[in-house]
Write an enzyme that holds these catalytic residues in place. Structure first.
Site, PDB file in Angstrom:
ATOM      1  N   SER A  95     144.502 115.592  87.244  1.00 30.05           N
ATOM      2  CA  SER A  95     143.257 114.308  87.113  1.00 30.05           C
ATOM      3  C   SER A  95     142.346 113.950  88.373  1.00 30.05           C
ATOM      4  O   SER A  95     141.261 115.208  88.445  1.00 30.05           O
ATOM      5  CB  SER A  95     143.928 113.667  86.427  1.00 30.05           C
ATOM      6  OG  SER A  95     143.178 112.636  86.012  1.00 30.05           O
ATOM      7  N   ASP A 224     143.907 115.901  74.982  1.00 31.18           N
ATOM      8  CA  ASP A 224     143.402 114.994  76.687  1.00 31.18           C
ATOM      9  C   ASP A 224     142.833 114.010  75.713  1.00 31.18           C
ATOM     10  O   ASP A 224     141.414 113.776  75.603  1.00 31.18           O
ATOM     11  CB  ASP A 224     142.879 115.354  77.522  1.00 31.18           C
ATOM     12  CG  ASP A 224     143.314 115.064  78.667  1.00 31.18           C
ATOM     13  OD1 ASP A 224     142.679 113.472  78.645  1.00 31.18           O
ATOM     14  OD2 ASP A 224     143.215 115.766  79.269  1.00 31.18           O
ATOM     15  N   HIS A 253     147.117 114.859  78.023  1.00 27.18           N
ATOM     16  CA  HIS A 253     146.557 114.741  80.018  1.00 27.18           C
ATOM     17  C   HIS A 253     147.760 115.002  80.534  1.00 27.18           C
ATOM     18  O   HIS A 253     147.751 115.352  81.817  1.00 27.18           O
ATOM     19  CB  HIS A 253     145.940 113.389  79.788  1.00 27.18           C
ATOM     20  CG  HIS A 253     145.534 113.106  81.291  1.00 27.18           C
ATOM     21  ND1 HIS A 253     144.305 113.992  82.212  1.00 27.18           N
ATOM     22  CD2 HIS A 253     145.607 112.455  82.272  1.00 27.18           C
ATOM     23  CE1 HIS A 253     143.831 113.501  82.448  1.00 27.18           C
ATOM     24  NE2 HIS A 253     144.754 112.352  83.419  1.00 27.18           N
TER      25      HIS A 253
END
Length: 281
Positions: A95, A224, A253
């Site tokens: 991320s 996600d 995610h």
């Protein structure tokens, strides 16, 4: 605790497990190095030295008032790598941490890097702009900021559901996993978490990705809800020379937790490959 001090005096915590070829881990927002425990223990048990730090303002690192931007995050990582004199690293980022890895390569090059892995990563650019019409509108990130300031504990509880896909029918996410996300999130400084939203959403990593000259692996969940795959991983795969991509059907995610065994297997295969190439060089 294991810490270093950056050039601006900010104390950064890091954990250092195992011995062998080095793998570094950069965590996502708003977590800390503990988010990588499942990967670090696995790789340490398989002959690798695993190092993960808490980004400034997160976890056990100092809540610096300044430097909550991607350039500083990358420079902090560079100072950790130099302080420990790490070489032939496989850099892993999830991320926001994927952005940190990309910006590190963009600013500091790959003289110490053997490979890079971007997992559910924010590059090349999350924000919708004239040059990136497929991105997310600014109002979406303003909404994050508003909710964070209004009721931080509730915001993290709600965000965890999307992070792990626990809001999907038949999701199998334990309450313990959701509680752990909340606990780690609450350790981040409010100012740091707030300002990091701009860093991960508005930073354009296009030029950084074009500078990758080491093997790169992109891993991304197809469901996600935080960092949509079509706006990020697919574009990054086009910008990074010879990048390989693995997608995970139905994965959210937070796939390093929900799909830990699959992620660990794919990570191990990649780091072993890069280690073999380094020994042969």
């Amino acid at each position: 605790m294991s810490t270093i001090k950056t050039k601006d005096g900010t104390e950064l915590y890091y954990k250092d497990w195992g011995t062998g070829p080095v793998v570094t881990f950069s965590h996502g927002w708003p977590l800390n190095a503990d988010a990588w425990d499942g990967q670090m223990l696995f790789l340490a048990q398989n002959g690798f030295r695993c190092i993960a730090h808490d980004r400034r303002g997160h976890g056990r690192s100092a809540q610096a008032s300044s430097g909550n931007d991607m350039d500083t995050y990358a420079d902090d990582l560079a100072q950790l790598i130099e302080a420990l004199d790490l070489k032939d690293i496989v850099m892993v980022g999830h991320s926001t941490g994927g952005g940190e890895v990309a910006r590190y390569i963009g600013r500091h090059g790959t003289s110490r890097v053997a490979g890079a892995v971007l997992i559910g990563a924010v590059p090349p650019l999350l924000l919708k702009t004239p040059a990136n019409p497929e991105g997310l509108p600014l109002e979406a990130f303003d909404g994050l900021r508003t909710a964070l300031l209004a009721d931080r504990p509730k915001f993290w509880s709600d965000f965890a559901l999307m992070f792990y896909g626990a809001n999907r029918p038949d999701a199998k996410v334990s309450q313990g996993t959701l509680d752990q996300f909340w606990r780690l999130s609450m350790q981040a400084g409010l100012k740091n978490a707030y300002e990091c939203i701009k860093a991960f959403s508005e930073t354009d990593f296009t030029d950084d990705l074009k500078k990758f000259d080491v093997p790169a692996l992109i891993l991304h969940g197809e469901d996600d809800q935080i960092v949509p795959i079509k706006d990020t991983a697919f574009k990054s795969a086009e910008l990074i020379r010879n990048a390989r991509m693995i997608t995970y059907p139905g994965a959210p995610h937070g796939l390093t937790t929900t799909h830990q065994d699959q992620i660990n297997a794919d990570l191990l295969a990649f780091v072993m490959e890069q280690n073999a190439e380094q020994r042969a060089a």
